[in-house]
Write a protein that holds these residues in place. Structure first.
Motif, mmCIF file in Angstrom:
data_model
loop_
_atom_site.group_PDB
_atom_site.id
_atom_site.type_symbol
_atom_site.label_atom_id
_atom_site.label_comp_id
_atom_site.label_asym_id
_atom_site.label_seq_id
_atom_site.Cartn_x
_atom_site.Cartn_y
_atom_site.Cartn_z
ATOM 1 N N PRO A 60 108.866 22.910 99.427
ATOM 2 C CA PRO A 60 110.009 22.736 97.913
ATOM 3 C C PRO A 60 109.360 23.837 96.780
ATOM 4 N N GLY A 61 110.260 24.293 97.138
ATOM 5 C CA GLY A 61 110.244 25.116 95.599
ATOM 6 C C GLY A 61 110.264 27.290 96.144
ATOM 7 N N SER A 62 110.211 27.046 97.738
ATOM 8 C CA SER A 62 110.031 28.691 97.951
ATOM 9 C C SER A 62 110.435 27.791 99.014
ATOM 10 N N TYR A 63 111.830 28.896 99.206
ATOM 11 C CA TYR A 63 113.205 28.311 99.708
ATOM 12 C C TYR A 63 113.250 29.452 101.117
ATOM 13 N N GLN A 391 126.553 31.494 94.606
ATOM 14 C CA GLN A 391 125.965 31.647 96.243
ATOM 15 C C GLN A 391 125.000 32.137 96.533
ATOM 16 N N ALA A 392 124.406 33.109 95.892
ATOM 17 C CA ALA A 392 123.837 33.504 95.805
ATOM 18 C C ALA A 392 122.137 32.070 96.267
ATOM 19 N N SER A 393 122.712 31.572 95.600
ATOM 20 C CA SER A 393 121.891 30.405 95.625
ATOM 21 C C SER A 393 121.623 29.484 96.713
ATOM 22 N N LEU A 394 122.797 29.195 97.650
ATOM 23 C CA LEU A 394 122.999 29.108 98.703
ATOM 24 C C LEU A 394 122.437 29.511 99.917
ATOM 25 N N ASP A 395 122.894 30.825 99.648
ATOM 26 C CA ASP A 395 121.943 32.091 100.392
ATOM 27 C C ASP A 395 120.747 32.377 100.434
ATOM 28 N N ALA A 396 120.309 30.985 99.372
ATOM 29 C CA ALA A 396 118.567 31.719 99.549
ATOM 30 C C ALA A 396 117.798 31.633 100.394
ATOM 31 N N VAL A 398 118.933 32.442 103.703
ATOM 32 C CA VAL A 398 118.589 33.709 104.230
ATOM 33 C C VAL A 398 118.568 35.137 104.130
ATOM 34 N N LYS A 399 118.907 35.017 102.860
ATOM 35 C CA LYS A 399 118.836 36.202 101.923
ATOM 36 C C LYS A 399 118.274 36.498 101.078
ATOM 37 N N TYR A 400 117.942 35.654 100.013
ATOM 38 C CA TYR A 400 116.759 35.782 99.343
ATOM 39 C C TYR A 400 115.339 36.434 99.654
ATOM 40 N N TYR A 401 114.542 35.698 100.245
ATOM 41 C CA TYR A 401 113.732 36.472 100.653
ATOM 42 C C TYR A 401 113.627 37.071 101.959
ATOM 43 N N ARG A 402 114.603 37.476 102.514
ATOM 44 C CA ARG A 402 114.309 38.344 103.162
ATOM 45 C C ARG A 402 114.880 39.393 103.089
ATOM 46 N N VAL A 403 114.042 40.000 102.771
ATOM 47 C CA VAL A 403 114.496 41.252 101.621
ATOM 48 C C VAL A 403 115.073 43.017 102.609
ATOM 49 N N ASP A 404 116.297 43.276 103.162
ATOM 50 C CA ASP A 404 115.988 44.768 103.713
ATOM 51 C C ASP A 404 116.761 45.422 102.947
ATOM 52 N N GLU A 405 116.750 47.055 103.640
ATOM 53 C CA GLU A 405 116.844 48.261 103.147
ATOM 54 C C GLU A 405 118.611 48.234 102.021
ATOM 55 N N ASN A 406 119.922 46.862 102.594
ATOM 56 C CA ASN A 406 121.072 46.442 102.206
ATOM 57 C C ASN A 406 121.087 45.684 100.827
ATOM 58 N N THR A 407 119.320 44.920 100.781
ATOM 59 C CA THR A 407 119.967 43.710 100.049
ATOM 60 C C THR A 407 120.315 44.077 98.772
ATOM 61 N N PRO A 408 120.103 45.035 97.947
ATOM 62 C CA PRO A 408 120.700 45.600 96.676
ATOM 63 C C PRO A 408 122.521 45.541 95.938
ATOM 64 N N ASN A 409 122.945 45.774 97.545
ATOM 65 C CA ASN A 409 124.524 46.146 97.868
ATOM 66 C C ASN A 409 125.321 44.701 98.080
ATOM 67 N N ALA A 410 124.183 43.718 98.528
ATOM 68 C CA ALA A 410 124.734 42.540 98.926
ATOM 69 C C ALA A 410 124.829 40.963 98.231
ATOM 70 N N THR A 411 124.025 41.329 97.282
ATOM 71 C CA THR A 411 123.189 40.115 97.640
ATOM 72 C C THR A 411 122.661 40.222 95.245
#
Length: 626
Positions: A60-63, A391-396, A398-411
């Motif tokens: 808990p605390g790290s999604y 949406q960013a909260s729900l997607d944490a 699969v997205k927030y902790y899995r940064v890739d080259e497109n992260t700034p463009n999509a999240t």
């Protein structure tokens, strides 16, 4: 390098775990620090006939699903002298067929070599673990008392490791002066929420509003100014306790916080940063250079560390007690989804630096600089126009902790934008009520309304309507569930803040993020809609140089007239581009991609700006920040 000394070690004699009279009891031994191995023995007083056990897949605390079971090995089971065979059911669960009339004893090893706040670590200098990494969850017994014995190293390791101590927020039952011994948790949730630190750490104590606090620091250098850290941490804690529990706006009597003691566990390393909140403790990690030093004025790194302390301590209320309804009971076997991380992480991010200002640890200019940085980070993130903060909260997961080259463009970050949503609510409330109401009142009203427990977005809307006399659904639809720009400029200017538009840095003008090593410029990110994307740059390209058209160095015709020529220049760092481009806005970029040299037509944008905040009306700013 081979560690032959390990293979020659003789098996050590171990005793049966008897941590306490708890229905579920763990004994944790530092079995082999050189191999980074803990030995865990689990005793179940009244097992089921088909007893299931499992290790959490997240903390808990790290999604993010971190699959802690990947480090569990050699699981064995027995009752009395009878050996049983655990049957693995899936990636993190086992079942043991046994006699319910006899205690069940399980034993296993856990590999621990993740020097973060989320998992477990063990070597000859330091030990640390979260129970989610070491302690199996006994299904059907989660709500019963849990015992934990942390066993002192023995034999040669005891001499080699020196005078280690133990620190944890768990309730001690029978421990020695160094903290080794038996502890108690009310249930598995409390055990999972109470990390354990071991080693020859620095320790200091203070009281905040009468409540005992401990601060331990592992890895501190000789220059460490512990007295400074204790004094500043005390001011943060007292400010936050009063924030939540002071009677009346002027202060007055302070009610007790929701814990009887608190432990800060800080691991100082060469270069790390982060924290994880717990109900009466927090695990922190920072760079040693960020610690305060004796006889020296602290720098920006120390301010960042104080902000981290403020953030994680604020979580003792906002997410550990007041929490999303979806977190009323954690499910350790899967993702736990919520759309409210923008509130619990974002609003905490708004208050972490603001409360440093109220504690007198930073001044108005420093606070505005920190706020300014967050605003520019949001405005320089194209993903803010693509993903809502809900949406960013729900997607944490699969997205927030899995940064890739497109992260700034999509999240978008639910931390960063969530903090600015909090700012918008705060300043709007203050403007509409003449500072009679603020976000402070909202937070305290939610604490009482939800009885320091599960909370939904509807509760936030209800409290806002009660305090302001009007509906906030439109604002939430735009700010939380929409991608329109936040009204930051108007709100800040109305609060006495001047906003200047300064020229953006070159990388931002180009829509690029790069890395520079040994004279090579590597493309790390291509931002959506930027000049680099229009030119055809791609992540992974090496930017070799540029071709320009210009008068410098031109040849002359027979009639003495200058003729245009093409010049090619090697680019060793991005900041060299203006040197070679001069006043030209159109040039050719030479890049290497998959061993090919490509020529990309690049048009430089004429203007691109960032915000710079400045105090225009000190009285208005003071009324807000105080």
């Amino acid at each position: 390098m081979a560690r032959s000394s390990h293979t020659a070690r003789q098996p050590r004699t171990r005793t049966t775990a008897t941590p306490s009279q708890a229905a579920v009891a763990f004994q944790v031994e530092l079995e082999d620090p050189r191999a980074h191995l803990y030995r865990v023995t689990l005793s179940i007083a009244e097992p089921a006939a088909q007893q299931r056990v499992s290790l959490p897949v997240w903390i808990p605390g790290s999604y993010l699903l971190r699959e802690f079971a990947k480090h569990l090995q050699e699981l064995t089971a027995r009752q009395g002298k009878k050996t049983l065979a655990p049957r693995q059911l899936d990636k993190c669960s086992w079942s043991i067929a046994c006699d319910p009339a006899q205690p069940l004893l399980l034993s296993y090893r856990v590999y621990a070599y993740d020097n973060s706040v989320r998992t477990a670590w063990l070597d000859m200098q330091r030990g640390f673990f979260n129970a989610t990494s070491l302690c199996l969850r006994v299904e059907g017994h989660e709500d019963q008392p849990h015992g934990l014995v942390v066993s002192r190293p023995s034999g040669a390791d005891k001499e080699a490791m020196g005078p280690w101590q133990v620190a944890t927020g768990l309730t001690p039952l029978a421990v020695d002066k160094q903290g080794w011994g038996s502890y108690r948790a009310a249930d598995y949730d409390e055990l999972a929420d109470s990390p354990v630190e071991m080693g020859t750490f620095w320790r200091g104590d203070f009281k905040a509003c009468g409540v005992p606090h401990r601060f331990i620091v592992a890895g501190a250098p000789p220059s460490f100014d512990g007295a400074r850290l204790l004094a500043d941490a005390q001011r943060i804690c007292e400010t936050e306790i009063r924030f939540w529990h002071a009677q009346g706006r002027a202060g007055g009597t302070v009610q007790a916080p929701p814990f009887q003691n608190y432990v800060f566990m800080l691991n100082a390393t060469d270069d790390n940063y982060g924290g994880l909140e717990h109900r009466n403790s927090t695990a922190l990690i920072c760079g040693r250079r960020d610690l305060p030093r004796l006889g020296q004025k602290p720098g920006e790194g120390y301010t960042t560390l104080l902000g981290l302390i403020s953030h994680e301590y604020f979580h003792s209320w906002n997410v550990k007690r007041l929490r999303p309804t979806e977190f009323a009971r954690y499910d350790y076997t899967r993702e736990n989804y919520t759309e409210l991380l923008w509130f619990f992480e974002g609003f905490t991010s708004y208050y972490d630096d603001l409360l440093l200002r109220r504690a007198g640890l930073i001044d108005d200019s420093t606070y505005l600089r920190l706020l300014n940085k967050n605003i520019n980070q949001l405005l320089q993130t194209p993903g803010r126009l693509v993903q809502t903060v809900a949406q960013a909260s729900l997607d944490a997961w699969v997205k927030y902790y899995r940064v890739d080259e497109n992260t700034p463009n999509a999240t978008v970050s639910y931390y960063g934008k969530g903090a600015l949503v909090a700012l918008c609510i705060d300043l709007t409330l203050r403007a509409e009520t003449g500072h009679k109401q603020s976000l402070d009142d909202v937070m305290r009203a939610l604490w009482h309304r939800c009885k320091a427990g599960p909370m939904a977005e509807a509760d936030v809307l209800a409290v806002l309507q009660e305090l302001s006399g009007q509906s906030w659904k439109k604002e939430f639809q735009q700010w939380v569930h929409g991608t329109r720009e936040l009204p930051l400029r108007d709100l800040l200017q109305g609060q006495g803040i001047a906003i200047h538009d300064d020229p953006a840095q070159l990388a931002q003008r180009l829509g690029l993020r790069v890395t520079e090593n040994n004279g090579a410029v590597q493309i790390k990110t291509v931002l959506r809609g930027g000049a680099a994307e229009q030119a055809g740059f791609a992540v992974g390209d090496e930017w070799l140089g540029v071709e320009t058209q210009g008068k410098a160095g031109t040849s002359k015709s027979a009639k003495g007239e200058a003729s245009a020529n093409t010049s090619a220049w090697r680019l060793r760092k991005l900041d060299d581009l203006p040197l070679y481009a001069g006043e030209q806005l159109s040039l050719t970029a030479l890049i290497a991609r998959d061993q090919r040299i490509l020529r990309l037509p690049l048009t430089l944008p004429k203007t691109s700006t960032t915000w710079r905040l400045a105090i225009e009306a000190q009285d208005k700013v003071k009324r807000w920040l105080d």
